[in-house]
Design a protein around this motif. Structure first.
Motif, mmCIF file in Angstrom:
data_model
loop_
_atom_site.group_PDB
_atom_site.id
_atom_site.type_symbol
_atom_site.label_atom_id
_atom_site.label_comp_id
_atom_site.label_asym_id
_atom_site.label_seq_id
_atom_site.Cartn_x
_atom_site.Cartn_y
_atom_site.Cartn_z
ATOM 1 N N UNK A 129 0.824 -1.208 0.000
ATOM 2 C CA UNK A 129 0.000 0.000 0.000
ATOM 3 C C UNK A 129 0.856 1.255 0.000
ATOM 4 N N UNK A 130 1.983 1.224 0.727
ATOM 5 C CA UNK A 130 2.857 2.396 0.787
ATOM 6 C C UNK A 130 3.446 2.712 -0.587
ATOM 7 N N UNK A 131 3.881 1.686 -1.308
ATOM 8 C CA UNK A 131 4.491 1.916 -2.622
ATOM 9 C C UNK A 131 3.447 2.417 -3.610
ATOM 10 N N UNK A 132 2.265 1.805 -3.594
ATOM 11 C CA UNK A 132 1.198 2.256 -4.496
ATOM 12 C C UNK A 132 0.821 3.701 -4.174
ATOM 13 N N UNK A 133 0.779 4.033 -2.886
ATOM 14 C CA UNK A 133 0.491 5.417 -2.479
ATOM 15 C C UNK A 133 1.585 6.352 -2.970
ATOM 16 N N UNK A 134 2.831 5.909 -2.916
ATOM 17 C CA UNK A 134 3.955 6.728 -3.366
ATOM 18 C C UNK A 134 3.886 6.985 -4.873
ATOM 19 N N UNK A 135 3.558 5.946 -5.635
ATOM 20 C CA UNK A 135 3.433 6.122 -7.092
ATOM 21 C C UNK A 135 2.277 7.067 -7.400
ATOM 22 N N UNK A 136 1.185 6.958 -6.619
ATOM 23 C CA UNK A 136 0.064 7.872 -6.761
ATOM 24 C C UNK A 136 -0.636 7.751 -8.099
ATOM 25 N N UNK A 137 -1.188 8.875 -8.568
ATOM 26 C CA UNK A 137 -1.924 8.860 -9.831
ATOM 27 C C UNK A 137 -1.057 9.235 -11.023
ATOM 28 N N UNK A 138 0.270 9.229 -10.837
ATOM 29 C CA UNK A 138 1.167 9.484 -11.971
ATOM 30 C C UNK A 138 0.995 8.401 -13.030
ATOM 31 N N UNK A 139 0.663 7.200 -12.579
ATOM 32 C CA UNK A 139 0.313 6.094 -13.477
ATOM 33 C C UNK A 139 -1.156 5.773 -13.221
ATOM 34 N N UNK A 140 -2.022 5.786 -14.257
ATOM 35 C CA UNK A 140 -3.443 5.471 -14.045
ATOM 36 C C UNK A 140 -3.631 4.143 -13.323
ATOM 37 N N UNK A 141 -4.697 4.055 -12.534
ATOM 38 C CA UNK A 141 -4.918 2.884 -11.674
ATOM 39 C C UNK A 141 -4.901 1.572 -12.452
ATOM 40 N N UNK A 142 -5.620 1.525 -13.576
ATOM 41 C CA UNK A 142 -5.687 0.281 -14.351
ATOM 42 C C UNK A 142 -4.321 -0.094 -14.906
ATOM 43 N N UNK A 143 -3.559 0.905 -15.358
ATOM 44 C CA UNK A 143 -2.230 0.626 -15.903
ATOM 45 C C UNK A 143 -1.271 0.188 -14.802
ATOM 46 N N UNK A 144 -1.341 0.842 -13.652
ATOM 47 C CA UNK A 144 -0.466 0.468 -12.534
ATOM 48 C C UNK A 144 -0.744 -0.970 -12.101
ATOM 49 N N UNK A 145 -2.028 -1.322 -12.038
ATOM 50 C CA UNK A 145 -2.384 -2.691 -11.666
ATOM 51 C C UNK A 145 -1.874 -3.688 -12.705
ATOM 52 N N UNK A 146 -2.021 -3.344 -13.987
ATOM 53 C CA UNK A 146 -1.561 -4.220 -15.069
ATOM 54 C C UNK A 146 -0.048 -4.427 -14.995
ATOM 55 N N UNK A 147 0.690 -3.356 -14.815
ATOM 56 C CA UNK A 147 2.146 -3.460 -14.747
ATOM 57 C C UNK A 147 2.579 -4.274 -13.532
ATOM 58 N N UNK A 148 1.854 -4.122 -12.410
ATOM 59 C CA UNK A 148 2.182 -4.909 -11.224
ATOM 60 C C UNK A 148 2.064 -6.405 -11.538
#
Length: 300
Positions: free
Chosen positions: A27-46
């Motif tokens: 959760x901390x890392x996702x919070x750090x990345x924030x909305x710089x990467x759209x949610x769907x794209x961030x989830x896909x890349x993860x």
């Protein structure tokens, strides 16, 4: 030869605490990345970056010779998990870490409600009371009418619901295929499910963002592995209450790293939800013991 799981509670508590630390790191890392990467794209890349952890599971998946019905169930589970993950990533950019963590505890409550409303399972009055207390805890966190309910809160309600659907499907499949197949197929189906959503909002990620999201995959994988060790060492009645530590760590992390205010109402609401979940878990464990005679558990 080791003793039964119930004789190793400290080991179970330790691994569940490690599980919580890993998930709070996620959760901390996702919070750090924030909305710089759209949610769907961030989830896909993860998930794409985490496919490296899928390699040991390829052989069991191929050897399972899944039926058309099982493939359909895996597909539905992948879709529900896909939507849950997108909503979770979105919520992380909108509301404090502590609120995301507290509302995530609603997952088992939705599972219980779904079993009663859609699968015909009869719930005794005490379990309905536990469900109502958990829902009251959610209302304490949200406090509609007293403060503005953010779209992140709505997303978390959806997250818990979709995760609950995925849990029920996984429980149905667990008696048919191995855990490796269930975990591996989830990674495959969710990666495929996220692809079109990610494509629709794609922005070129930086090397640093890819590195952070790979760390998300690492911590998430480590968290699931530690959880498996916790379940193997001790029963749910021992390990379930330890998950409340995630809320404590989330509150501290949000305050120290992201400057988020410590909200006593969120802690109270999360405690009520966690107490209800622990009670339901305890009652289910008692019900299993009364139905199935205890067998000597020996492991070599």
């Amino acid at each position: 030869m080791s003793g039964p799981p119930s004789s190793r509670p400290l080991r179970g508590i330790f691994w569940m605490a490690v599980t919580g630390l890993n998930f709070v790191a996620v959760t901390a890392i996702v919070k750090h990345v924030g909305d710089a990467v759209p949610a769907a794209q961030a989830a896909f890349l993860r998930y794409v970056l985490g496919l490296v952890f899928l390699l040991p599971m390829i052989r069991p998946i191929l050897a399972a010779r899944l039926s058309r019905r099982q493939l359909k169930l895996f597909g539905w589970r992948g879709l529900s998990h896909t939507l849950a993950v997108i909503l979770w990533f979105y919520a992380m950019t909108r509301i404090p870490i502590a609120e995301v963590t507290a509302m995530n505890y609603l997952n088992p409550i939705y599972v219980t409600l779904g079993a009663a409303l859609f699968m015909g399972e009869k719930l005794p009055l005490r379990r309905w009371i536990a469900v109502l207390i958990a829902l009251a805890g959610a209302m304490i966190i949200l406090r509609p009418g007293i403060r503005e309910v953010d779209m992140g809160h709505i997303a978390m309600l959806g997250t818990a619901a979709f995760f609950a659907i995925g849990y029920r499907l996984a429980k149905q499949l667990s008696g048919e295929v191995s855990a490796a197949v269930i975990v591996g197929m989830l990674s495959v189906t969710v990666t495929i499910g996220l692809a079109p959503f990610a494509y629709a909002v794609w922005v070129p990620p930086t090397i640093a963002q890819l590195g952070w999201l790979f760390l998300v995959a690492c911590f998430a994988t480590a968290g699931h592995y530690a959880m498996t060790l916790a379940f193997a060492a001790a029963p749910l009645t021992v390990t379930q209450p330890v998950t409340f530590l995630q809320l404590v760590w989330a509150v501290l992390l949000g305050w120290l790293a992201f400057g988020e205010a410590v909200d006593g109402w969120v802690i109270l609401g999360g405690a009520l939800i966690m107490a209800s979940v622990s009670f339901i878990t305890w009652r289910e464990a008692l019900a299993r013991r009364s139905v199935t005679p205890a067998l000597p558990a020996t492991k070599s």
